[in-house]
Design an enzyme around this catalytic site. Structure first.
Site, mmCIF file in Angstrom:
data_model
loop_
_atom_site.group_PDB
_atom_site.id
_atom_site.type_symbol
_atom_site.label_atom_id
_atom_site.label_comp_id
_atom_site.label_asym_id
_atom_site.label_seq_id
_atom_site.Cartn_x
_atom_site.Cartn_y
_atom_site.Cartn_z
ATOM 1 N N CYS A 116 25.513 7.933 10.001
ATOM 2 C CA CYS A 116 25.064 9.194 9.200
ATOM 3 C C CYS A 116 26.073 10.573 10.199
ATOM 4 C CB CYS A 116 23.873 9.203 9.686
ATOM 5 S SG CYS A 116 23.584 7.541 8.988
ATOM 6 N N GLU B 64 29.320 7.770 4.594
ATOM 7 C CA GLU B 64 29.595 6.723 4.737
ATOM 8 C C GLU B 64 29.317 5.221 3.774
ATOM 9 O OE1 GLU B 64 25.869 6.952 7.527
ATOM 10 O OE2 GLU B 64 26.283 4.366 6.890
ATOM 11 N N THR C 140 13.633 3.569 2.154
ATOM 12 C CA THR C 140 14.490 4.666 2.785
ATOM 13 C C THR C 140 15.732 4.727 2.326
ATOM 14 O OG1 THR C 140 15.531 3.137 4.516
ATOM 15 C CG2 THR C 140 13.724 3.796 4.768
ATOM 16 N N ASP D 260 0.830 -1.012 -0.428
ATOM 17 C CA ASP D 260 -0.113 0.195 0.017
ATOM 18 C C ASP D 260 0.345 0.767 -0.217
ATOM 19 O OD1 ASP D 260 -1.360 2.066 0.296
ATOM 20 O OD2 ASP D 260 -2.758 1.226 1.932
ATOM 21 N N SER E 267 24.303 4.998 13.701
ATOM 22 C CA SER E 267 23.936 4.053 13.852
ATOM 23 C C SER E 267 25.817 3.978 14.453
ATOM 24 C CB SER E 267 23.692 3.395 12.810
ATOM 25 O OG SER E 267 22.248 3.223 12.904
ATOM 26 N N SER F 273 17.468 -0.337 15.847
ATOM 27 C CA SER F 273 18.042 1.019 15.122
ATOM 28 C C SER F 273 16.954 2.248 15.221
ATOM 29 C CB SER F 273 18.103 1.193 13.565
ATOM 30 O OG SER F 273 17.117 1.147 12.498
ATOM 31 N N HIS G 251 18.552 14.050 12.169
ATOM 32 C CA HIS G 251 18.551 13.107 11.349
ATOM 33 C C HIS G 251 17.680 12.799 10.367
ATOM 34 C CE1 HIS G 251 20.621 10.447 9.150
ATOM 35 N NE2 HIS G 251 20.336 9.004 9.108
ATOM 36 N N ASN H 190 17.257 9.041 2.018
ATOM 37 C CA ASN H 190 17.969 9.102 3.382
ATOM 38 C C ASN H 190 19.595 9.049 2.646
ATOM 39 O OD1 ASN H 190 19.140 9.298 5.506
ATOM 40 N ND2 ASN H 190 19.198 7.385 6.025
ATOM 41 N N LYS I 129 8.548 10.683 15.664
ATOM 42 C CA LYS I 129 8.792 9.734 16.305
ATOM 43 C C LYS I 129 9.969 10.258 17.353
ATOM 44 C CE LYS I 129 8.139 5.382 14.032
ATOM 45 N NZ LYS I 129 7.523 4.055 14.555
#
Ligand code: CAA
Length: 390
Positions: free
Chosen positions: A114, A82, A155, A32, A311, A204, A236, A279, A245
């Site tokens: 990152c 990276e 992403t 979806d 990370s 993560s 970020h 990203n 979030k």
């Protein structure tokens, strides 16, 4: 003793030739599309053509800065990535012939997922505090790549942000307070023998939120501002929903009621570019800053919060104040143009590009011209990458 103000004097952004629409990706994956549009907050992602890499987009981001300010007193070039092209040679050295970097600047590549761009910015501030006549070119450039048909695939993305860091900056003065949290965690990594990242997605997301809260606590311990003092929060953005979030988590952890409208007001304008670029790892936070400045009314004198997460992991919470007259120095039209001029990528070509590996036999391999951007990878020969201006 008053110290010289140090910060971002100019900021320029570049992205790749192609963009893949998340509607196309959703259709081909049988998902979806709202999972992408609403669930992770992404509409499109930039994808590199076969003759693009982090060097070509870094050059495209940095050139307008040198064109405007010249190279005098640029004594250091820090390129954070990276998704580098060599295990030994710093990617920034390839920029010498492409954009005319000075031979009197030290050139170093930085890596910590990152977070690397923020390390570059803070190292630059330290060098300039020692000698305010010097300027530092910080470039954050990445092409995010996950395996096809995995949760990470939507992403992906790509961008480079170049920043001229100097004393008496025209755009943003960095404040001295900073909060850091680092810990050994395997949430996202890429062993030397892999071109696509390994990731434990749910770990993560949780690690990012915990690190944000811990870095904030350290920032406050070091005398930083209260949460209520910031006009906006630049996070970020591995996918834009992650910023929302993390912010909700941060507010709730401090006993604030996280009203959706309040969170939206603090974050929305920082996510407009990332929503369509995807990203860009080290560049993502600074693309968020560009997006905020390009889409918001006058922010003069306002305090901004920055939350950098790489990370592995290192997080930093720091702050800055927007400088009088900053709007005259923005590159809003060029930034929008870089996004609008991307070419829509069809799904089959996307899969071919994704799966094509760099030749490793040392023979001469010409790379057909594909990108419409100013710099390209023209060939790989004798294990050397040969770049050209278009
Ligand atoms: N309509 C609306 N929303 C929908 C939906 C639909 N039809 N279907 C699903 N959703 C929502 C879900 O409810 C979920 O929302 P919440 O997170 O608010 O619960 C959201 O869409 C995502 O759905 P899933 O959790 O099912 O998605 P997934 O498991 O397929 O993938 C992911 C999510 C694991 C984060 C994946 O994108 C991933 O692995 N990404 C790469 C890792 C990453 O970006 N991590 C972020 C922190 S690490 C970091 O920041 C460093 C870095 O750059 C990598």
């Amino acid at each position: 003793m008053t110290s010289t103000p140090v910060g971002i004097h100019d900021l320029s952004f570049a992205t790749t030739h192609y963009a893949l629409d998340h509607g196309v990706l959703a259709e081909r994956l049988g998902v979806d599309p709202d999972k992408f549009y609403l669930g992770i907050g992404q509409e499109m992602m930039s994808v590199a053509a076969a003759d693009e890499d982090i060097v070509t987009i870094a050059a495209a981001a940095a050139k307008p800065i040198l064109d405007r300010h010249g190279v005098d007193n640029i004594r250091t070039v820090l390129l954070a990535t990276e998704s580098g092209v060599d295990q030994s040679k710093a990617a920034g050295l390839y920029l010498h012939p492409l954009i005319g970097l000075p031979n009197t600047a030290r050139v170093v590549e930085l890596k910590q997922a990152c977070y690397g761009g923020t390390a570059g910015l803070q190292f630059a501030a330290g060098l300039i505090a020692r000698d305010p006549s010097q300027r530092v070119l910080v470039i954050a450039a990445d092409i995010a790549k996950y395996e096809l048909d995995t949760p990470g695939e939507p992403t992906q993305g790509a961008a480079a942000v170049a920043m001229l860091v100097s004393a008496n900056p025209a755009i943003l003065e960095l404040e001295p307070h900073s909060g850091i949290y680092s810990a050994d965690i395997m949430d996202f990594w890429r062993p030397n023998y892999r071109t696509a990242a390994m990731v434990d997605g749910k770990t993560s997301v949780n690690a990012y939120q915990k690190a944000t809260q811990e870095a904030w606590t350290d920032y406050r311990r070091n005398g930083g501002r209260d949460l209520t003092e910031f006009a906006a929060f630049c996070y970020h953005q591995p996918f834009t929903k992650m910023a929302f979030k993390a912010h909700r988590h941060l507010l709730e952890s401090q006993g604030h009621t996280a009203e959706p409208a309040e969170i939206d007001a603090a974050l929305h304008n920082t996510t407009i570019y990332n929503r369509t670029v995807g990203n860009s790892y080290t560049a993502s936070l600074y693309l968020g800053l560009a997006s905020l400045l390009d889409h918001t009314g006058d922010l003069t004198g306002q305090a901004l919060a920055f939350i950098s997460y790489g990370s592995g992991s290192v997080a930093e919470f720091f702050s800055g104040t927007v400088q009088p007259g900053y709007r005259e120095h923005l590159r809003t039209e060029e930034n929008r143009d870089a996004i609008a001029t991307r070419v829509a990528l069809d799904y089959d070509r996307y899969r071919v590009l994704h799966e094509t590996e760099s030749p490793s036999d040392g023979m001469y391999h010409a790379i057909p011209e594909e990108t419409g951007r100013p710099f390209r990878l023209a060939a790989i020969s004798g294990h050397k990458r040969i770049y050209e201006s278009r």
